[in-house]
Design an enzyme around this catalytic site. Structure first.
Site, short mmCIF file in Angstrom:
data_model
loop_
_atom_site.label_atom_id
_atom_site.label_comp_id
_atom_site.label_asym_id
_atom_site.label_seq_id
_atom_site.Cartn_x
_atom_site.Cartn_y
_atom_site.Cartn_z
N HIS A 183 0.90 -1.21 0.24
CA HIS A 183 -0.10 0.11 -0.12
C HIS A 183 0.71 1.22 0.16
O HIS A 183 0.49 2.41 -0.70
CB HIS A 183 -1.16 -0.09 1.13
CG HIS A 183 -2.10 -0.52 0.78
ND1 HIS A 183 -2.20 -2.13 1.44
CD2 HIS A 183 -3.16 -0.71 -0.21
CE1 HIS A 183 -3.50 -2.57 0.65
NE2 HIS A 183 -4.03 -1.75 -0.26
N GLU A 423 -11.61 -10.32 -4.80
CA GLU A 423 -10.19 -10.33 -4.47
C GLU A 423 -9.79 -11.78 -3.90
O GLU A 423 -8.45 -11.86 -3.61
CB GLU A 423 -9.93 -9.08 -3.36
CG GLU A 423 -10.30 -7.65 -3.88
CD GLU A 423 -10.01 -6.77 -2.76
OE1 GLU A 423 -8.90 -6.28 -2.74
OE2 GLU A 423 -11.02 -6.59 -1.98
N ASP A 447 -4.77 -8.18 -4.68
CA ASP A 447 -5.00 -9.31 -3.65
C ASP A 447 -5.34 -10.71 -4.12
O ASP A 447 -4.93 -11.53 -3.75
CB ASP A 447 -6.35 -8.99 -2.80
CG ASP A 447 -5.80 -8.15 -1.49
OD1 ASP A 447 -5.02 -8.24 -0.98
OD2 ASP A 447 -6.34 -6.95 -1.27
N CYS A 494 -9.47 -3.12 -10.77
CA CYS A 494 -8.88 -2.01 -10.28
C CYS A 494 -7.64 -1.95 -9.53
O CYS A 494 -7.11 -1.51 -8.79
CB CYS A 494 -9.97 -1.34 -9.17
SG CYS A 494 -10.30 -2.55 -7.92
C1 PEP Z 1 -6.50 -5.14 -5.00
O1 PEP Z 1 -6.52 -5.95 -4.23
O2 PEP Z 1 -6.03 -5.24 -6.21
C2 PEP Z 1 -7.18 -3.46 -4.82
C3 PEP Z 1 -7.41 -2.86 -5.81
O3 PEP Z 1 -7.27 -3.34 -3.36
P1 PEP Z 1 -6.29 -2.68 -2.34
O4 PEP Z 1 -4.96 -2.73 -3.42
O5 PEP Z 1 -6.32 -1.72 -1.94
O6 PEP Z 1 -5.99 -4.11 -1.59
MG MG Z 2 -7.33 -5.50 -2.22
#
Ligand code: PEP
Ligand code: MG
Length: 564
Positions: A183, A423, A447, A494
């Site tokens: 993150h 995910e 994920d 995403c």
């Molecule tokens: C993902 O897991 O691809 C996602 C978009 O959520 P995050 O990266 O915030 O876990």
């Molecule tokens: Mg995620």
């Protein structure tokens, strides 16, 4: 001069002075007894004085910051807390740092037991104050204050630490740890901070204020560069600036393949700051608003967050959907009231956390519902759904909250679209079932990849095993897109995969026509899409799905990108 290579997270060529931060000492409080309690007492008392002096120097930029400083001050002036520490030193003969650690544990447990939600929601601030105190005892400054333009070099940074920095002074980021989809990497990308992660030991070999040069695209770092290297980095910077200019010039063009297939490119944002970038990239909506980043900055003030949601909805107008993902806290995004877990990635995360902390969840849902009254483009999306039972429970709770809003006269859009993220492999495999309950789906590949291959997305040691092009991942993605479309449910991606222009031919070929990514990636992916032929991409994806391993697929994609 030392050269190092890591994982390039955001492009950009930078030469500057390093500001080095290390947490390591604080993570390893030694549980030792002292022969000299008087000395430890005076170390402790001086540390309190120096932290209070540090706090008084900080000029808060917002009410939240001043609340946070207020908590630090209240804690460091609380006679009960101070007495606990002093007793630990005098009676138990603990060293100052152990005494602080033990007393803070007790203090936090007592606050939780009181059941006072104000304090329970401020445990992160209390922990921050503890870190400051431990740092002062160890004789180091814990301030992540960057008061002059610097390249930040650290063992690791939490997303909230990065958020607390004066980002106008952050020239670049070099970390020992972290992978492409951790993150802190995502935040660096959306803040457009040149960043290289997974550098191993960079924070122990770079001296504070040393000159460093970095190329974020190549993942290349030079420590103490000589004159010749500095000149070559200047040339690199020139090229990078020209490429950037070209990309920006393409922002108004449609993301359309040569044979007229239109792809909707949306943006991922973490707060209001990302909105200008999203609008100027020509994104057609917000495909993912990671709302938990607002919570990480300030959990307490819901009204402020509601205003931010409404502002985003208003400013995006009819440019496209605005997708608020409910809090995905946990994992590497720990908030107040969350305690460390053995295995946080498989633990108390996202909707699992929210469904237990319905007080927090309810407030957030009301804020998002309120934003839906501002614009019909507002959508709501749930993270980390693992199957239909969990989804139905969350939807039932949403219905409860909607009923409360109706009863309280809070206006909202009764037709607001509801979506789920895909995910987890369990969600992907049950797409056909989940699709019956939602209007849209979005694949979180970050994920989905980590859970499918069982590879921690933030662990640089196994980053080589994190393979987006693993056949298992691609088969799941293909299944999701086909099943969702069969049920008339729109489906996007995403995760970071969507924002990597090299994957564009494959994603278009698999049948995805909505992708969401950082603003900068919107520029890159659009450019690539405009060179593609959708029909040829479909043939290519069919071929890829018949390949047996990630290496063959990576090679096939490289060849395809080399030709088309
Ligand atoms: C993902 O897991 O691809 C996602 C978009 O959520 P995050 O990266 O915030 O876990
Ligand atoms: Mg995620």
């Amino acid at each position: 001069m030392i050269e190092k290579r890591g994982i390039g997270v955001f492009p950009g060529v930078v030469t500057g002075h390093a500001a080095v931060f290390r947490h390591t000492i604080l993570d390893n409080v030694e549980h030792a007894l002292t022969e000299n309690p008087e000395i430890e007492l005076s170390i402790f008392e001086n540390a309190v004085k120096s932290v209070l002096a540090e706090i008084h120097k900080i000029k808060p930029h917002s009410k939240e910051e001043s609340d946070m400083l207020g908590i630090y001050e209240a804690m460091l002036s609380d006679p009960d807390y101070l007495a606990l520490i002093q007793d630990n030193i005098k009676d138990r003969r603990y060293t100052a740092s152990w005494a602080v650690e033990a007393a803070t544990e007790k203090y936090v447990s007592a606050l939780i037991a009181l059941g006072d939600s104000y304090f329970a929601e401020r445990i992160t601030d209390i922990r921050d104050a503890e870190v400051r105190l431990l740092s002062a005892i160890a004789g180091i400054s814990s301030d992540v204050i960057v008061d002059k333009p610097s390249v930040i070099v650290a063992d690791y940074l939490t997303p909230s630490e990065l958020m607390q920095m004066d980002r106008s002074n952050v020239l670049g980021l070099m970390l020992d740890t972290g992978g492409l989809t951790s993150h802190v990497a995502i935040l660096a990308h959306s803040e457009e901070i040149p960043a290289i992660l997974g550098l191993g030991d960079i924070s122990s070999i770079v001296e504070d204020d040393a000159v460093v040069a970095m190329d974020g695209k190549e993942g290349l770092v030079i420590i103490d560069p000589d004159e010749k290297t500095i000149r070559s980095f200047r040339a690199r910077k020139g090229i990078a600036t020209r490429t950037e200019k070209e990309l920006r010039e393409g922002a108004t063009l449609p993301a359309e393949t040569l044979d007229g297939h239109r792809i909707h490119l949306m943006c991922n944002i973490e707060g209001l700051e990302g909105l200008d970038g999203a609008l100027s990239s020509g994104a057609e909506g917000i495909g993912l608003f990671r709302t938990e980043f607002l919570a990480l900055q300030n959990f307490g003030d819901e009204e402020n967050k509601a205003r931010i949601y409404e502002e985003v909805a208003r400013r995006m107008g009819d440019s496209g959907p605005v997708t608020f993902r409910t809090y995905d806290l946990g994992g590497d995004k720990m908030a107040d009231g969350m305690t460390a877990e053995e295995n946080p990635i498989l633990g108390w995360r996202a909707v699992r956390f929210c469904m237990e902390r319905k007080d927090i969840f309810r407030k957030q849902l009301i804020s998002i519902l309120r934003a839906s009254a501002v614009s019909p483009s507002v959508r709501l999306m749930f993270p980390m759904i693992s199957g239909s039972e969990e989804l139905l429970e969350v939807l039932a709770f949403l219905d409860e909250v909607k009923a409360e809003c109706r009863a309280d006269g809070i206006p909202f859009d009764e037709n607001m679209k509801i979506g789920t993220m895909i995910e987890t492999p369990s969600a992907a495999i049950t797409t056909d079932i989940l699709a019956d309950y939602v209007d849209f789906m979005s694949i979180g590949t970050n994920d989905l990849i980590q859970y499918t291959i069982a590879v921690d997305r933030g662990n640089e040691r196994i980053a080589h095993l994190y393979r987006p092009l693993h056949p298992a991942v691609l088969r799941l993605m293909k299944y999701v897109v086909d099943e969702a479309k069969k049920k008339g449910v729109t489906v996007s991606i995403c995760g970071e995969m969507a924002g990597n222009a090299e994957y564009a031919p494959l994603l278009v070929g698999l049948g995805f026509d909505e992708l969401s990514m950082t603003a900068h990636s919107v520029l890159e992916v659009r450019k690539r899409i405009r060179t593609l032929n959708a029909e040829s991409c479909v043939d290519f994806a069919d071929n890829v799905l018949s390949l047996r391993d990630a290496t063959s697929i990576e090679r096939a994609l490289k060849d395809y990108n080399g030709k088309a």
